[in-house]
Motif scaffolding. Structure first.
Motif, PDB file in Angstrom:
ATOM      1  N   ALA A 159       0.822  -1.206   0.000  1.00  0.00           N
ATOM      2  CA  ALA A 159       0.000   0.000   0.000  1.00  0.00           C
ATOM      3  C   ALA A 159       0.853   1.252   0.000  1.00  0.00           C
ATOM      4  O   ALA A 159       0.543   2.235  -0.687  1.00  0.00           O
ATOM      5  N   PHE A 160       1.927   1.235   0.755  1.00  0.00           N
ATOM      6  CA  PHE A 160       2.817   2.397   0.786  1.00  0.00           C
ATOM      7  C   PHE A 160       3.433   2.636  -0.587  1.00  0.00           C
ATOM      8  O   PHE A 160       3.498   3.774  -1.066  1.00  0.00           O
ATOM      9  N   ALA A 161       3.865   1.571  -1.230  1.00  0.00           N
ATOM     10  CA  ALA A 161       4.440   1.701  -2.570  1.00  0.00           C
ATOM     11  C   ALA A 161       3.396   2.196  -3.570  1.00  0.00           C
ATOM     12  O   ALA A 161       3.686   3.045  -4.429  1.00  0.00           O
ATOM     13  N   ALA A 162       2.168   1.675  -3.467  1.00  0.00           N
ATOM     14  CA  ALA A 162       1.099   2.099  -4.371  1.00  0.00           C
ATOM     15  C   ALA A 162       0.758   3.567  -4.150  1.00  0.00           C
ATOM     16  O   ALA A 162       0.467   4.301  -5.105  1.00  0.00           O
TER      17      ALA A 162
ATOM     18  N   GLY B 165       2.784  -0.151 -17.704  1.00  0.00           N
ATOM     19  CA  GLY B 165       2.278  -0.656 -16.428  1.00  0.00           C
ATOM     20  C   GLY B 165       1.673  -2.034 -16.555  1.00  0.00           C
ATOM     21  O   GLY B 165       1.852  -2.891 -15.681  1.00  0.00           O
ATOM     22  N   ALA B 166       0.943  -2.272 -17.660  1.00  0.00           N
ATOM     23  CA  ALA B 166       0.304  -3.575 -17.866  1.00  0.00           C
ATOM     24  C   ALA B 166       1.344  -4.683 -18.012  1.00  0.00           C
ATOM     25  O   ALA B 166       1.222  -5.754 -17.389  1.00  0.00           O
ATOM     26  N   PHE B 167       2.369  -4.460 -18.828  1.00  0.00           N
ATOM     27  CA  PHE B 167       3.394  -5.487 -19.035  1.00  0.00           C
ATOM     28  C   PHE B 167       4.217  -5.722 -17.774  1.00  0.00           C
ATOM     29  O   PHE B 167       4.502  -6.871 -17.405  1.00  0.00           O
ATOM     30  N   ALA B 168       4.600  -4.641 -17.086  1.00  0.00           N
ATOM     31  CA  ALA B 168       5.379  -4.799 -15.854  1.00  0.00           C
ATOM     32  C   ALA B 168       4.558  -5.488 -14.779  1.00  0.00           C
ATOM     33  O   ALA B 168       5.069  -6.330 -14.022  1.00  0.00           O
ATOM     34  N   GLY B 169       3.266  -5.163 -14.697  1.00  0.00           N
ATOM     35  CA  GLY B 169       2.395  -5.818 -13.723  1.00  0.00           C
ATOM     36  C   GLY B 169       2.237  -7.294 -14.003  1.00  0.00           C
ATOM     37  O   GLY B 169       2.220  -8.116 -13.080  1.00  0.00           O
TER      38      GLY B 169
ATOM     39  N   MET C  76       4.041  -5.586  -8.279  1.00  0.00           N
ATOM     40  CA  MET C  76       2.780  -5.718  -9.007  1.00  0.00           C
ATOM     41  C   MET C  76       1.885  -4.501  -8.758  1.00  0.00           C
ATOM     42  O   MET C  76       1.309  -3.929  -9.695  1.00  0.00           O
ATOM     43  N   GLN C  77       1.777  -4.077  -7.495  1.00  0.00           N
ATOM     44  CA  GLN C  77       0.935  -2.927  -7.182  1.00  0.00           C
ATOM     45  C   GLN C  77       1.484  -1.649  -7.803  1.00  0.00           C
ATOM     46  O   GLN C  77       0.724  -0.824  -8.328  1.00  0.00           O
ATOM     47  N   VAL C  78       2.783  -1.464  -7.740  1.00  0.00           N
ATOM     48  CA  VAL C  78       3.397  -0.284  -8.347  1.00  0.00           C
ATOM     49  C   VAL C  78       3.124  -0.261  -9.851  1.00  0.00           C
ATOM     50  O   VAL C  78       2.729   0.760 -10.422  1.00  0.00           O
ATOM     51  N   SER C  79       3.298  -1.387 -10.509  1.00  0.00           N
ATOM     52  CA  SER C  79       3.141  -1.461 -11.965  1.00  0.00           C
ATOM     53  C   SER C  79       1.722  -1.145 -12.398  1.00  0.00           C
ATOM     54  O   SER C  79       1.498  -0.326 -13.309  1.00  0.00           O
ATOM     55  N   TYR C  80       0.747  -1.784 -11.768  1.00  0.00           N
ATOM     56  CA  TYR C  80      -0.632  -1.545 -12.187  1.00  0.00           C
ATOM     57  C   TYR C  80      -1.123  -0.158 -11.799  1.00  0.00           C
ATOM     58  O   TYR C  80      -2.032   0.394 -12.432  1.00  0.00           O
TER      59      TYR C  80
ATOM     60  N   ALA D  42      -0.358   2.038 -14.595  1.00  0.00           N
ATOM     61  CA  ALA D  42      -1.366   1.963 -15.653  1.00  0.00           C
ATOM     62  C   ALA D  42      -2.652   2.650 -15.227  1.00  0.00           C
ATOM     63  O   ALA D  42      -3.299   3.354 -16.022  1.00  0.00           O
ATOM     64  N   GLN D  43      -3.049   2.477 -13.983  1.00  0.00           N
ATOM     65  CA  GLN D  43      -4.328   3.004 -13.500  1.00  0.00           C
ATOM     66  C   GLN D  43      -4.342   4.523 -13.437  1.00  0.00           C
ATOM     67  O   GLN D  43      -5.359   5.158 -13.755  1.00  0.00           O
ATOM     68  N   GLY D  44      -3.226   5.145 -13.039  1.00  0.00           N
ATOM     69  CA  GLY D  44      -3.180   6.596 -12.948  1.00  0.00           C
ATOM     70  C   GLY D  44      -3.468   7.275 -14.282  1.00  0.00           C
ATOM     71  O   GLY D  44      -4.392   8.091 -14.389  1.00  0.00           O
TER      72      GLY D  44
END
Length: 438
Positions: free
Chosen positions: A92-95, A123-127, A150-154, A157-159
């Motif tokens: 969560a902190f990383a996200a 983000g999609a590929f890294a996730g 995984m959370q950082v990567s997605y 993409a989400q941002g």
């Protein structure tokens, strides 16, 4: 912000200053209309649903079901609450950091594909690669590292995906677009739980399946909804102090933004502190011996309630031009639902609560994204500002198991429900001072 086709170049959209024949620099606020989408608004509205599904199915399956089960299976039941709390807190902190950083980078990206598409795909590929890492993790430390990546990567993409609304959708259609975004979000979160239950005893295969799904759906969104080139937009000099401000929006200068952020943070936390802890509640509070057989039904019930209320509430908020009443009603309905399992410790109460709380939360989902888009300070930094705001959505979903773990260890499982009720009501009241929406 974008380049516009020749047909609309002579008349610049409000808040957009033409600097070349087909290029505009954005300096509008979030309640100004952007240039129209290249392929049309209808296509964009269709594809935003599967795009959000691609991301939020990861949260619904991996974070709320597969990760807790993996921790329980591989590292023992005795420490599962503490281990899940550790993994969730770090992730969560990383996200929390990743979303606004992704927004800042996205706002400054110059490419012929626009500002958002490159980072959605990166983000999609890294996730996806991170999910594969989770699938084959052999130690708790390795699992935590992979889950955090995984959370950082997605979130990267989400941002940028969240910035699509203020980038391309006119204000009078944002309630409907918000409803569709909410449908995609909850289809992903709850559909992810349903599909994730199919991999309850084959976790590695589940991670890989969701990794592939996310890449395909986000790739299709980018392919079918191209953005204007951003190559001709002037790049402002990088300043480290401005970068640090990525994580901050002045609440005195932008009070509506502050209250929208606070309301979303409290409402999401209240909802996900209960629903995000569903697996352990079923096994340890309601004593369900085979939760994987119950979770799909519960997710389906929740999904139906959310979709019904979202489909109704989003267009109604556009018609009446009001968002706040739906937020207040949402908090009241969800609170009513959470009362049941608190006062009646039986799985039947949980089933009824799932339907009631789902309907209530759908009302909030229907107007939430529209509210966020209308309180953004500047079009120059839509993705950055949405990155800050999305902390209030992403953080509760990722940190809910950690918060719930502290509550359970301190007060027992029953303590989750009154805490969730109070947080939800406070979140609704936080929306009241916002002046730019009714």
């Amino acid at each position: 912000m974008t380049t516009t086709p020749d047909s609309v170049a002579p008349a610049a959209a409000d808040g957009l200053e033409p600097i070349t024949e087909n290029t505009f620099v954005a300096h509008a606020a979030g309640n100004d209309d952007p240039p129209p989408p290249i392929k049309g608004l209808r296509r964009l509205m269709f594809w935003i649903v599967p795009a959000n599904f691609g991301i939020f199915s990861i949260w619904g399956s991996s974070l709320f079901l597969l990760l807790p089960q993996q921790i329980s299976e591989e590292f023992g039941d005795a420490n599962k609450v503490a281990n899940l709390a550790i993994a969730s807190t770090i992730g969560a902190f990383a996200a929390m950091i990743a979303q606004p950083v992704a927004g800042q980078v996205s706002d400054r990206t110059r490419s012929r594909f626009g500002r958002r598409a490159p980072w959605i795909m990166i983000g999609a590929f890294a996730g996806a690669l991170s999910l594969v890492g989770m699938a084959f993790a052999t130690s708790f430390v390795g699992l935590v590292i992979a889950a955090t990546l995984m959370q950082v990567s997605y979130n990267f993409a989400q941002g940028p995906l969240s910035a699509v609304m203020p980038d391309r959708v006119p204000t009078q259609r944002r309630g409907t677009f918000s409803a569709l975004t909410g449908i995609g979000t909850m289809l992903g979160a709850l559909g992810g739980s349903i599909l994730g239950a199919m991999f309850f005893h084959n976790i590695a295969a589940g991670y890989i399946a969701f990794a592939i799904t996310s890449v395909v759906l986000l790739g299709l969104f980018v392919a079918f909804n191209p953005d204007y080139s951003s190559r001709d937009i002037a790049v402002e000099p990088f300043k480290f102090l401005d970068f640090l401000k990525t994580f901050w929006v002045n609440p005195v200068k932008y009070p509506d933004f502050f209250w929208a952020f606070t309301g979303r943070l409290l409402l999401y936390t209240g909802y996900f502190v209960v629903s995000g802890y569903q697996l352990f509640l079923l096994t340890d509070y309601f004593h369900v011996t085979q939760p994987e057989t119950v979770i799909p039904l519960l997710s389906l019930i929740n999904l139906v309630g959310i979709i019904i209320s979202t489909v109704i509430s989003g267009p109604l908020s556009d018609r009446f031009g009001r968002r706040k009443p739906f937020v207040f009603a949402s908090a009241a309905v969800v609170a009513l639902g959470f009362l049941l399992p608190w006062l009646w410790q039986d799985v039947t109460a949980w089933v009824i609560m799932t339907a009631i709380a789902g309907f209530g939360f759908g009302m909030f989902q229907a107007v939430d994204t529209a509210i966020m888009s209308e309180v953004l300070p500047s079009a120059r930094s839509f993705a950055k500002d949405l990155g800050v705001v999305n902390i209030a959505a992403t953080l509760p979903q990722t940190v809910a198991p950690a918060v719930a773990g502290i509550i359970v260890l301190t007060f027992g499982y029953a303590g989750l429900f009154p805490v969730a009720i109070v947080l939800g009501i406070l979140g609704a009241f936080a929306v009241w001072p916002i002046k730019s929406i009714r």
